[in-house]
Design a protein around this motif. Structure first.
Motif, mmCIF file in Angstrom:
data_model
loop_
_atom_site.group_PDB
_atom_site.id
_atom_site.type_symbol
_atom_site.label_atom_id
_atom_site.label_comp_id
_atom_site.label_asym_id
_atom_site.label_seq_id
_atom_site.Cartn_x
_atom_site.Cartn_y
_atom_site.Cartn_z
ATOM 1 N N TYR A 166 0.815 -1.220 0.000
ATOM 2 C CA TYR A 166 0.000 0.000 0.000
ATOM 3 C C TYR A 166 0.847 1.268 0.000
ATOM 4 O O TYR A 166 0.635 2.175 -0.806
ATOM 5 N N TYR A 210 -4.663 3.500 -3.371
ATOM 6 C CA TYR A 210 -5.975 2.942 -3.141
ATOM 7 C C TYR A 210 -6.272 3.019 -1.662
ATOM 8 O O TYR A 210 -5.497 3.630 -0.919
ATOM 9 N N ALA A 220 -7.688 -2.005 2.985
ATOM 10 C CA ALA A 220 -6.730 -3.093 2.769
ATOM 11 C C ALA A 220 -6.249 -3.676 4.089
ATOM 12 O O ALA A 220 -6.198 -4.901 4.269
ATOM 13 N N GLY A 247 -8.563 -2.140 -2.566
ATOM 14 C CA GLY A 247 -8.028 -2.342 -1.224
ATOM 15 C C GLY A 247 -8.621 -3.576 -0.579
ATOM 16 O O GLY A 247 -7.919 -4.343 0.098
#
Length: 279
Positions: free
Chosen positions: A136, A172, A177, A232
């Motif tokens: 991420y 994202y 996530a 995510g």
């Protein structure tokens, strides 16, 4: 009396070892240490990228302000409806299931099957979160996409906030996530330790619901578009499931059929198919 005492201690030891649940996973300190360390280093590098991310260029922001609807119309139809969202209350609410998701896997340490392997369980959990964090942060540090609140011209969102580098981190959703990684990890590990448990359906339902709730409030808060949340969700859930799965022990038990041959007692050669059952 001394021999009786020793026998009793030995019997208790044997019984305790027999009752200890067998882990379905394998943990290698070298391999997993490198994996986790690399992921943590990647996360640190990603955070540096995020901190050094530049604000939106004045020319680009002016273009948005001068032709707001035209810029919104350029957004794909799946995401367009979220442009301009800026609900601060929704942002605050999204932090509640987000925080709960990190604590949820720790609650399963009270499960007798999992509790026997607390160190391994926590190691896999940290490895999963570190993997998600690395992917991420690096992505968010390298990819520019305006958050929905950048398109808010109601006056509720200040100009400085709309132009800041934080406004360019829509792609994202890291909240979703991380939440999905934690909850799906929890459900996957619980299912592997308790394959016959009737509670599995509720565990998986909770695992799927919590990140979805986070995603909903992040969209309402103007932090992300629907595709940011969906990506995510998929990536986070994938890590939460795949990391434990990749650590599962290779099952050597079961039925196998294989060709064999040799020579009989009388000197005759033969070929045959052998049946092997290990349990």
């Amino acid at each position: 009396m001394k021999h009786l005492l020793l026998f009793t201690i030995a019997l208790i030891s044997i019984t305790t070892n027999a009752q200890k649940a067998e882990s379905p996973y394998e943990w290698n300190w070298t391999t997993d240490g490198i994996w986790t360390g690399t992921a943590l280093a990647g996360s640190a590098g990603g955070f540096l990228l995020i901190q050094n991310k530049e604000d939106i260029e004045p020319g680009e922001f002016a273009r948005i302000e001068n032709d707001l609807q035209g810029e919104i119309d350029k957004i794909n139809f799946i995401d367009r409806w979220a442009a301009g969202n800026h609900d601060e209350n929704a942002n605050t609410i999204s932090d509640i299931p987000f925080a709960l998701s990190f604590a949820a896997p720790l609650a399963f340490l009270f499960d007798d099957e999992i509790n026997d392997h607390t160190g391994q369980y926590l190691g896999l959990y940290i490895e999963s979160l570190a993997t998600t964090a690395a992917v991420y942060t690096i992505t968010a540090g390298l990819v520019d996409r305006s958050r929905p609140y950048v398109y808010d011209d109601s006056g509720d969102t200040g100009r400085d906030r709309r132009m800041s580098n934080n406004g360019q981190r829509s792609f994202y959703s890291g909240h979703v996530a991380a939440t999905a990684t934690a909850t799906f990890f929890m459900a996957k590990v619980y299912s592997d330790y308790n394959p016959d448990s009737p509670a599995k359906v509720w565990v998986w339902t909770g695992a799927a619901t919590l990140p979805a709730a986070v995603g909903y409030f992040r969209i309402q808060g103007g932090q992300h578009f629907l595709t940011d949340v969906a990506l995510g969700y998929v990536l986070g859930a994938g890590v939460g499931i795949l990391v434990p799965e990749l650590h599962k022990k290779k099952n050597s038990d079961g039925l196998s059929v294989y060709p064999t041959g040799g020579r009989t007692y009388f000197g005759d050669e033969y070929t045959a198919m052998a049946l092997s059952l290990k349990f």
